[in-house]
Design a protein around this motif. Sequence first.
Motif, PDB file in Angstrom:
ATOM      1  N   GLY A   1     -35.357 -54.526  53.602  1.00  0.00           N
ATOM      2  CA  GLY A   1     -34.275 -54.857  52.683  1.00  0.00           C
ATOM      3  C   GLY A   1     -34.612 -55.768  51.520  1.00  0.00           C
ATOM      4  N   PRO A   2     -35.443 -56.819  51.716  1.00  0.00           N
ATOM      5  CA  PRO A   2     -35.757 -57.674  50.576  1.00  0.00           C
ATOM      6  C   PRO A   2     -36.327 -56.900  49.384  1.00  0.00           C
ATOM      7  N   ALA A   3     -37.118 -55.857  49.660  1.00  0.00           N
ATOM      8  CA  ALA A   3     -37.668 -55.055  48.560  1.00  0.00           C
ATOM      9  C   ALA A   3     -36.564 -54.352  47.782  1.00  0.00           C
ATOM     10  N   TYR A   4     -35.496 -53.946  48.486  1.00  0.00           N
ATOM     11  CA  TYR A   4     -34.378 -53.296  47.796  1.00  0.00           C
ATOM     12  C   TYR A   4     -33.719 -54.284  46.822  1.00  0.00           C
ATOM     13  N   VAL A   5     -33.571 -55.531  47.277  1.00  0.00           N
ATOM     14  CA  VAL A   5     -32.934 -56.543  46.429  1.00  0.00           C
ATOM     15  C   VAL A   5     -33.816 -56.862  45.225  1.00  0.00           C
ATOM     16  N   PHE A   6     -35.135 -56.959  45.463  1.00  0.00           N
ATOM     17  CA  PHE A   6     -36.042 -57.211  44.344  1.00  0.00           C
ATOM     18  C   PHE A   6     -35.969 -56.063  43.328  1.00  0.00           C
ATOM     19  N   TYR A   7     -35.843 -54.846  43.848  1.00  0.00           N
ATOM     20  CA  TYR A   7     -35.748 -53.698  42.943  1.00  0.00           C
ATOM     21  C   TYR A   7     -34.430 -53.716  42.172  1.00  0.00           C
ATOM     22  N   LEU A   8     -33.361 -54.181  42.812  1.00  0.00           N
ATOM     23  CA  LEU A   8     -32.084 -54.328  42.103  1.00  0.00           C
ATOM     24  C   LEU A   8     -32.257 -55.263  40.906  1.00  0.00           C
ATOM     25  N   ALA A   9     -32.977 -56.375  41.113  1.00  0.00           N
ATOM     26  CA  ALA A   9     -33.224 -57.301  40.004  1.00  0.00           C
ATOM     27  C   ALA A   9     -34.014 -56.613  38.897  1.00  0.00           C
ATOM     28  N   GLU A  10     -34.987 -55.780  39.281  1.00  0.00           N
ATOM     29  CA  GLU A  10     -35.754 -55.023  38.284  1.00  0.00           C
ATOM     30  C   GLU A  10     -34.837 -54.099  37.485  1.00  0.00           C
ATOM     31  N   CYS A  11     -33.975 -53.378  38.204  1.00  0.00           N
ATOM     32  CA  CYS A  11     -33.094 -52.407  37.545  1.00  0.00           C
ATOM     33  C   CYS A  11     -32.100 -53.093  36.617  1.00  0.00           C
ATOM     34  N   LEU A  12     -31.559 -54.240  37.039  1.00  0.00           N
ATOM     35  CA  LEU A  12     -30.645 -54.979  36.180  1.00  0.00           C
ATOM     36  C   LEU A  12     -31.342 -55.431  34.909  1.00  0.00           C
ATOM     37  N   ALA A  13     -32.574 -55.877  35.050  1.00  0.00           N
ATOM     38  CA  ALA A  13     -33.327 -56.318  33.872  1.00  0.00           C
ATOM     39  C   ALA A  13     -33.554 -55.160  32.909  1.00  0.00           C
ATOM     40  N   LYS A  14     -33.923 -54.011  33.447  1.00  0.00           N
ATOM     41  CA  LYS A  14     -34.148 -52.841  32.589  1.00  0.00           C
ATOM     42  C   LYS A  14     -32.852 -52.393  31.917  1.00  0.00           C
ATOM     43  N   ALA A  15     -31.725 -52.508  32.632  1.00  0.00           N
ATOM     44  CA  ALA A  15     -30.429 -52.163  32.031  1.00  0.00           C
ATOM     45  C   ALA A  15     -30.119 -53.126  30.898  1.00  0.00           C
ATOM     46  N   GLY A  16     -30.451 -54.397  31.075  1.00  0.00           N
ATOM     47  CA  GLY A  16     -30.240 -55.371  30.012  1.00  0.00           C
ATOM     48  C   GLY A  16     -31.061 -55.065  28.779  1.00  0.00           C
ATOM     49  N   GLU A  17     -32.293 -54.648  28.992  1.00  0.00           N
ATOM     50  CA  GLU A  17     -33.154 -54.262  27.863  1.00  0.00           C
ATOM     51  C   GLU A  17     -32.547 -53.072  27.120  1.00  0.00           C
ATOM     52  N   ALA A  18     -32.019 -52.117  27.887  1.00  0.00           N
ATOM     53  CA  ALA A  18     -31.422 -50.932  27.264  1.00  0.00           C
ATOM     54  C   ALA A  18     -30.201 -51.292  26.424  1.00  0.00           C
ATOM     55  N   LEU A  19     -29.567 -52.426  26.748  1.00  0.00           N
ATOM     56  CA  LEU A  19     -28.405 -52.881  25.983  1.00  0.00           C
ATOM     57  C   LEU A  19     -28.799 -53.776  24.811  1.00  0.00           C
ATOM     58  N   GLY A  20     -30.096 -53.971  24.613  1.00  0.00           N
ATOM     59  CA  GLY A  20     -30.558 -54.719  23.449  1.00  0.00           C
ATOM     60  C   GLY A  20     -31.120 -56.103  23.717  1.00  0.00           C
ATOM     61  N   LEU A  21     -31.066 -56.581  24.972  1.00  0.00           N
ATOM     62  CA  LEU A  21     -31.629 -57.893  25.278  1.00  0.00           C
ATOM     63  C   LEU A  21     -33.154 -57.822  25.273  1.00  0.00           C
ATOM     64  N   SER A  22     -33.790 -58.917  24.914  1.00  0.00           N
ATOM     65  CA  SER A  22     -35.248 -58.945  24.965  1.00  0.00           C
ATOM     66  C   SER A  22     -35.686 -58.915  26.429  1.00  0.00           C
ATOM     67  N   PRO A  23     -36.857 -58.365  26.723  1.00  0.00           N
ATOM     68  CA  PRO A  23     -37.307 -58.303  28.121  1.00  0.00           C
ATOM     69  C   PRO A  23     -37.297 -59.653  28.839  1.00  0.00           C
ATOM     70  N   PRO A  24     -37.772 -60.754  28.222  1.00  0.00           N
ATOM     71  CA  PRO A  24     -37.738 -62.035  28.940  1.00  0.00           C
ATOM     72  C   PRO A  24     -36.319 -62.507  29.252  1.00  0.00           C
ATOM     73  N   VAL A  25     -35.405 -62.346  28.296  1.00  0.00           N
ATOM     74  CA  VAL A  25     -34.026 -62.772  28.521  1.00  0.00           C
ATOM     75  C   VAL A  25     -33.366 -61.905  29.589  1.00  0.00           C
TER      76      VAL A  25
END
Length: 273
Positions: A178-202
Amino acid sequence: MPAVAASFPASLVLAGAGKMGGAMLRGWLDAGLDPATLAVIDPNAGADLASLAAERGFSLNGAAAAPEVLVLAIKPQALDEATALAALATPQTLVISILAGKSIADVKKRLPGAGAIVRAMPNLPASVGRGMTGLKAGAGLTETQKKATEALIGATGGFEWVEDERLIDAVTAISGSGPAYVFYLAECLAKAGEALGLSPPVAARLARATVEGAGELLFQSADKTPAQLRESVTSPGGTTAAALEVLMAADGLEPLARRAAEAARRRAQALSG
């Protein structure tokens, strides 16, 4: 003396002090285990483990007598070669195995002298004292041995006993992996943020902090279910509701999580076979 320390065994041997074994070791010491009662066997011990042994005073790769409890944290494939451990498993010895894919019968076959065996499935957050471990008792486990098991495992987080060993595969699918699933959720949220125009670090910082904060809130809200917490931050017709409409669709997150967990369980069953 803390209650958990009072239930620690009078003698303990840890075989294998890698990532998970090492996390358990540090949890025991921090919870008050007497280092004089502990012996660690790890032929591949690194400088950090040697330094910890010197600092805390437990035996490392010295002569070990048959203990009250033997914890197996070696690599599963090394069990067949660990013939020296058989001499440490007497009828008075409780063996706790965290070897993925190795059943109680597998351990009993290699350590036939063991008095009782508990199979455990911990997870990575044990390394920060927030683990969750599934436990299955083999035949002959005494109440004293059960308390010793709970003291040792409880020093790294929570635990749940299961009645059927086959359910360890379900534990693996949910909390073990399960922890890997949660880490992947964080990855996916970050990528969704990038798609909305946020810089990768933010985007990465926002996603990470959100998962961390939500997890801590869940931890501190034991009186509320995840559904209640979700509802508390979901205003009708608001932005969260719009997103949840997608996530909670018939083909959304719940059926995806079920398919993922089933895939993990099937793989656990295959490894056990």
